[in-house]
Design a protein around this motif. Sequence first.
Motif, PDB file in Angstrom:
ATOM      1  N   LEU A 289       0.835  -1.206   0.000  1.00 26.28           N
ATOM      2  CA  LEU A 289       0.000   0.000   0.000  1.00 26.28           C
ATOM      3  C   LEU A 289       0.869   1.255   0.000  1.00 26.28           C
ATOM      4  O   LEU A 289       0.527   2.266  -0.615  1.00 26.28           O
ATOM      5  CB  LEU A 289      -0.927  -0.012   1.225  1.00 26.28           C
ATOM      6  CG  LEU A 289      -2.018  -1.091   1.204  1.00 26.28           C
ATOM      7  CD1 LEU A 289      -2.803  -1.078   2.512  1.00 26.28           C
ATOM      8  CD2 LEU A 289      -2.963  -0.892   0.023  1.00 26.28           C
ATOM      9  N   THR A 290       2.017   1.190   0.679  1.00 24.44           N
ATOM     10  CA  THR A 290       2.933   2.341   0.687  1.00 24.44           C
ATOM     11  C   THR A 290       3.461   2.627  -0.711  1.00 24.44           C
ATOM     12  O   THR A 290       3.601   3.775  -1.126  1.00 24.44           O
ATOM     13  CB  THR A 290       4.115   2.052   1.633  1.00 24.44           C
ATOM     14  OG1 THR A 290       3.599   1.765   2.924  1.00 24.44           O
ATOM     15  CG2 THR A 290       5.051   3.241   1.707  1.00 24.44           C
ATOM     16  N   MET A 291       3.740   1.533  -1.448  1.00 22.55           N
ATOM     17  CA  MET A 291       4.317   1.699  -2.791  1.00 22.55           C
ATOM     18  C   MET A 291       3.273   1.988  -3.855  1.00 22.55           C
ATOM     19  O   MET A 291       3.617   2.292  -4.996  1.00 22.55           O
ATOM     20  CB  MET A 291       5.089   0.429  -3.171  1.00 22.55           C
ATOM     21  CG  MET A 291       6.323   0.189  -2.335  1.00 22.55           C
ATOM     22  SD  MET A 291       7.284  -1.221  -2.922  1.00 22.55           S
ATOM     23  CE  MET A 291       6.215  -2.575  -2.485  1.00 22.55           C
TER      24      MET A 291
ATOM     25  N   ALA B 215      10.918   3.094  -2.676  1.00 22.65           N
ATOM     26  CA  ALA B 215      10.594   3.810  -3.912  1.00 22.65           C
ATOM     27  C   ALA B 215      11.039   3.038  -5.148  1.00 22.65           C
ATOM     28  O   ALA B 215      10.309   2.971  -6.146  1.00 22.65           O
ATOM     29  CB  ALA B 215      11.246   5.191  -3.890  1.00 22.65           C
ATOM     30  N   LEU B 216      12.238   2.443  -5.088  1.00 24.23           N
ATOM     31  CA  LEU B 216      12.731   1.703  -6.253  1.00 24.23           C
ATOM     32  C   LEU B 216      11.930   0.427  -6.486  1.00 24.23           C
ATOM     33  O   LEU B 216      11.675   0.046  -7.635  1.00 24.23           O
ATOM     34  CB  LEU B 216      14.213   1.369  -6.072  1.00 24.23           C
ATOM     35  CG  LEU B 216      15.170   2.561  -6.132  1.00 24.23           C
ATOM     36  CD1 LEU B 216      16.603   2.105  -5.940  1.00 24.23           C
ATOM     37  CD2 LEU B 216      15.035   3.299  -7.459  1.00 24.23           C
ATOM     38  N   ALA B 217      11.526  -0.244  -5.391  1.00 21.41           N
ATOM     39  CA  ALA B 217      10.671  -1.421  -5.560  1.00 21.41           C
ATOM     40  C   ALA B 217       9.343  -1.021  -6.199  1.00 21.41           C
ATOM     41  O   ALA B 217       8.840  -1.702  -7.106  1.00 21.41           O
ATOM     42  CB  ALA B 217      10.437  -2.096  -4.210  1.00 21.41           C
ATOM     43  N   GLY B 218       8.786   0.112  -5.732  1.00 17.02           N
ATOM     44  CA  GLY B 218       7.562   0.619  -6.353  1.00 17.02           C
ATOM     45  C   GLY B 218       7.796   1.007  -7.798  1.00 17.02           C
ATOM     46  O   GLY B 218       6.959   0.766  -8.669  1.00 17.02           O
TER      47      GLY B 218
ATOM     48  N   GLY C  47      11.888   8.863  -3.446  1.00 17.01           N
ATOM     49  CA  GLY C  47      12.289   8.106  -2.268  1.00 17.01           C
ATOM     50  C   GLY C  47      13.275   8.868  -1.397  1.00 17.01           C
ATOM     51  O   GLY C  47      13.132   8.944  -0.168  1.00 17.01           O
ATOM     52  N   VAL C  48      14.284   9.467  -2.028  1.00 20.79           N
ATOM     53  CA  VAL C  48      15.304  10.208  -1.275  1.00 20.79           C
ATOM     54  C   VAL C  48      14.703  11.463  -0.642  1.00 20.79           C
ATOM     55  O   VAL C  48      14.940  11.772   0.533  1.00 20.79           O
ATOM     56  CB  VAL C  48      16.483  10.576  -2.197  1.00 20.79           C
ATOM     57  CG1 VAL C  48      17.461  11.495  -1.467  1.00 20.79           C
ATOM     58  CG2 VAL C  48      17.194   9.318  -2.677  1.00 20.79           C
TER      59      VAL C  48
END
Length: 420
Positions: A44-46, A353-356, A397-398
């Motif tokens: 859900l976050t991603m 963030a990168l996984a998303g 993400g950063v």
Amino acid sequence: MDALVERSAAAFHPSQRFSPVEPLRVALVMAMRGLSANRIRSLLTMLGVIIGVGAVIVAIGIGEGSRQSVMQRVEQLGTNVLTIRPGSRNRGGVGFGMGSSQTLTPEDAEALKSAPAVATVSAQVRNSMQVKYQNKNSRVPINGVDVSYPAISNHPIDKGRFFSSAEVSGKKRVVVLGADTYKELFDQESALHKTIRIAGQTFTVVGVLTAKGGMGFRNPDDGVYIPYTTGMERLMGVKSLDTITIQARSFAEMNTAQQQVEGILKSRHGGQADYRVFNQADLAEMQTAQQDTFAALITALAVVSLFVGGIGIMNIMLVSVTERTREIGIRKAIGARKRDVLYQFILEALFLALAGGLLGTAVGVGGSSLIGSMNEWEVTVNATAIFVAFGFSAVVGVFFGFYPALKASRMRPVEALRYE
């Protein structure tokens, strides 16, 4: 003490700082462990990042595909073609848009043939009507054109012939089929000299055009072609033209031909510019501008989605920092510096963030193929689109992980160890 925390502590211990890779490896392992322990929360976050990255890839893919389609269409039309369309009709202060007026006539088209820089002229009217052959029935575009249409549009005959000047002036009921319409009505059967019915009237098939392929939102293979005089008087009952297409003698004479055409029309229309002359660059610019607007709208929605996704990452990271306050206290008590904790939590946010972004890339590539096949649009997903979307997710993400990481790095060890 938890084994991973022990390894983390060892990684941050001054005696281990000669290996800069170890803290990074531990941070990644802990981030993955946290994600796997709370799969639904992580997904859900991603979600915002997944939707945002997917939308960016779809938007860029549609925009690039449309641009290539327009350029292909321009090349197929030829490099020295001008198109004239009627202007906008106004009634009671309300404009009805370009092409809505009825100001172009067959006499205009005839007069334009006298321009020295003009090679050929083709008048055109267009409408959609029912076409029938035996028990097969289809509603297709009816294109009323002149004998010069195949040369100007770079659309040659495949079988039979195109209609003649005598058949145009005599308003004969002859028809040339587009490739798709031919297959739909006749399949593998020969169509030459057969009769079809258009809006209840009988027409004789004299030829079939070669397959040219769809060009954006218009497919020249889907339709039939008849003399424009026949279309105006026998089928559509109109006295004005929809379009006049002109081929200049050469690309170098395009500007001269445009000036001569505008001079002749201005003289014939009493000085009123109730028409508009487009060259190839104008057509390409107009169509790409419309598609760029559409792509910009999707991109704006994608940016909003990424922003919302970034806020979600920040929220979860703040919760994670609170949940792991004692762990942070232990690390700092055994030697971890502020920047060690700062880097660790930034890396966790970046990993989210990168996984998303990775999942969003898969959604974007799949969604682009699906949208292209459903709407028969040209969609081109290139490496640049994926790089831009993926890189943007990393920036998110950063950016949104920095504040939670800064909060964690500023914790005092004593207060963190007392936290319940």
